[in-house]
Design a protein around this motif. Structure first.
Motif, short mmCIF file in Angstrom:
data_model
loop_
_atom_site.label_atom_id
_atom_site.label_comp_id
_atom_site.label_asym_id
_atom_site.label_seq_id
_atom_site.Cartn_x
_atom_site.Cartn_y
_atom_site.Cartn_z
N ASP A 210 -9.14 4.26 3.54
CA ASP A 210 -10.09 3.42 2.65
C ASP A 210 -11.22 3.00 3.35
OD1 ASP A 210 -7.24 3.66 2.44
OD2 ASP A 210 -6.99 1.60 1.34
N PHE B 245 -12.07 -1.30 -4.71
CA PHE B 245 -13.68 -1.49 -4.32
C PHE B 245 -14.52 -1.18 -5.10
CE2 PHE B 245 -12.78 2.43 -2.05
CZ PHE B 245 -14.46 3.14 -2.42
N PHE C 142 -4.06 -4.61 3.58
CA PHE C 142 -5.69 -5.33 3.18
C PHE C 142 -6.14 -5.88 4.64
CE2 PHE C 142 -8.04 -8.43 0.88
CZ PHE C 142 -9.03 -7.84 0.44
N CYS D 229 -6.42 8.32 -2.02
CA CYS D 229 -7.45 7.50 -1.96
C CYS D 229 -8.90 8.18 -2.35
CB CYS D 229 -7.83 6.58 -0.76
SG CYS D 229 -8.69 5.31 -0.75
N ILE E 282 -14.08 -6.08 -2.54
CA ILE E 282 -13.01 -5.47 -2.37
C ILE E 282 -11.92 -6.33 -2.79
CG2 ILE E 282 -13.61 -4.19 -0.17
CD1 ILE E 282 -12.40 -6.31 1.60
N PRO F 39 -4.78 2.14 6.02
CA PRO F 39 -6.34 1.58 5.50
C PRO F 39 -7.40 2.10 6.30
CG PRO F 39 -4.97 -0.11 7.12
CD PRO F 39 -4.22 1.23 6.94
N THR G 188 -5.77 -0.88 -2.19
CA THR G 188 -7.18 -1.17 -2.10
C THR G 188 -8.01 -0.81 -3.29
OG1 THR G 188 -7.24 -0.88 0.33
CG2 THR G 188 -9.23 -0.96 -0.84
N SER H 239 -7.06 -6.19 -3.02
CA SER H 239 -5.97 -5.40 -3.19
C SER H 239 -5.12 -5.72 -4.33
CB SER H 239 -5.01 -5.83 -1.89
OG SER H 239 -3.79 -5.22 -1.98
N GLY I 33 -10.59 3.30 -4.99
CA GLY I 33 -9.45 2.61 -4.28
C GLY I 33 -8.31 3.76 -3.97
N LEU J 52 -7.85 -3.04 6.35
CA LEU J 52 -8.98 -2.56 5.73
C LEU J 52 -10.10 -3.59 6.39
CD1 LEU J 52 -10.79 -1.03 3.78
CD2 LEU J 52 -9.92 -2.75 2.05
N ARG J 53 -9.73 -4.84 6.15
CA ARG J 53 -10.86 -5.66 6.44
C ARG J 53 -11.41 -5.49 8.04
NH1 ARG J 53 -9.60 -11.51 4.09
NH2 ARG J 53 -11.87 -11.71 4.58
#
Length: 419
Positions: free
Chosen positions: A142, A269, A237, A303, A165, A139, A267, A167, A286, A240-241
């Motif tokens: 991403d 977005f 996910f 990505c 965002i 991630p 992902t 998933s 994504g 990523l956050r």
């Protein structure tokens, strides 16, 4: 009868008054992409139709309704104007073995084509800047692309759009969700509009992306793909956050965000501006980990995202005054000797970095001065036979100030070009 030929509807001329904003966006994008190590690649505008049917998805709106497709008269091959950039970029990466040395960060730009109803911010020929990263499974890439795009909005000084965002999980998770979603939509079939009924069995996930106000309550209660995520998808996910939180990038988790192309997984977005109405998405993308394999390559994660240039330009128009592209000086001359030395003088000043418009088409000083004033130049440079004989230039400020007569070297020492 005179012909009245105009541009094709939805394919627009970009006039000289507008191009400085385009150039500013393009320069900012190139610089930000380079800061993150992305290199430029350029692909053809025309590709085999099968590339998009296979890559974008046979049952997407793009393939079903929007592509400009024609048969090559030489060999009967079905060709299409590219409706998006990712499929062509993957094709180029595989064709030229670009993944052989290792992972790649690439970007591209240019026109795309979709046959749809033109409206503000949505055209039949539109322009995108896109970037793609291949060979990075985590991630972190991403997040890098989202953080990169946030840097670009800041570089352009446009109001920060909202980041959404979501998933889409893995293929197996989407299949499980798809079955549940179809059962749900079938049970509420009487509330579906014509477009949703058409998509019900071919691409039900796209029903969740409907903008029909009458369907929003139905969509809000539909099964959520986030509830079907397995351990690996959830970890991706959550990772990523965490990256976005550490970078200070604000976001909203939008479980209805699905994007319009079949190749996405994990992902997705979008950057959305509330200043553009229904066409508020200025950037979207994504992860598409299966696309390289679909096109016959060894499995490799991918990505990327695409920026709608026209929509960003609308934001630039709103947030800043018109950008002038005026020259530094307009060269006015009259007389035989002046006519011989004026071109040499103009080249000398251009060598020093000045933007010089040299008058063409004849006319006296008064008429030429009107042209000089209309050009927006800072100075008019006047050369008559007297100046030509003395090797000097009369410098007349066009926006206030006293004129003076100087030798070219003195002019270059005293004044600097504004560009």
């Amino acid at each position: 009868m005179a012909l009245n030929i105009q541009a094709v509807r939805g394919m627009n001329d970009i006039l000289p008054e507008a191009t400085p904003r385009w150039a500013r966006f393009e320069a900012a994008a190139r610089e930000v992409f380079a800061q993150y190590g992305y290199r430029e690649i350029r692909m053809p505008v025309v590709e085999p139709t099968a590339l998009f049917v296979r890559g974008v998805g046979e049952h997407t709106d793009i393939v079903e309704k929007e592509m400009y497709t024609f048969v090559d008269a030489l060999n009967g091959e079905s060709l299409s104007l590219r409706p998006e950039g990712t499929a062509g970029c993957v094709r180029a990466v595989l064709e030229h073995n670009l993944l052989y040395p290792g992972p790649q960060r690439l970007w591209y730009s240019g026109p795309m084509f979709r046959h749809e109803r033109p409206q503000k911010g949505r055209y039949r020929q539109f322009h995108q800047f896109g970037l793609e990263a291949f060979g990075y499974p985590g991630p972190d890439i991403d997040a890098e692309q989202i953080i990169l795009s946030a840097r670009l909005w800041r570089a352009l000084s446009i109001p920060m759009p909202a980041l959404h965002i979501n998933s889409l999980g893995s293929g197996a998770e989407r299949a499980q969700h798809r079955e549940e979603l179809i059962r749900y939509l079938e049970a509420h079939r009487e509330f579906l509009d014509e477009d949703a009924r058409r998509r019900l069995y071919t691409n039900p996930l796209r029903v969740l992306d409907s903008k029909n106000p009458a369907m929003q309550n139905l969509i809000a209660s539909a099964p959520k793909l986030l509830d079907h995520l397995g351990e690996a998808s959830r970890a991706h996910f959550d990772g990523l956050r965490r990256h976005l939180d550490r970078a200070g990038v604000a976001y909203e988790v939008n479980p209805r965000l699905v994007r319009g192309l079949d190749y996405y997984n994990f992902t997705v977005f979008e950057w959305v501006s509330d200043r553009l109405g229904s066409q508020g998405t200025i950037c979207g993308g994504g992860r598409y980990d299966g696309l390289v394999e679909i096109f016959g390559g060894k499995p490799a994660p991918g990505c990327g995202f695409g920026i709608g240039v026209e929509r960003v330009i609308l934001l630039l128009e709103e947030s800043e005054p018109a950008v002038a592209s005026a020259p530094d000086a307009y060269l006015v001359f009259a007389g035989e000797a002046a006519g011989e030395c004026a071109p040499r003088l103009a080249e000398q000043l251009r060598d020093a970095g000045w933007r010089i418009v040299q008058h063409c088409g004849g006319g006296g000083f008064k008429a030429q001065m009107k042209k000089a004033d209309a050009s927006g130049a800072t100075f008019a440079l006047l050369v008559g036979d007297d100046e030509a004989q003395a090797g000097t230039i009369t410098v007349k400020p066009l926006r206030g100030g006293e004129q003076e007569t100087l030798a070219p070297d003195a002019l270059l020492r005293r004044y600097q070009p504004k560009h």
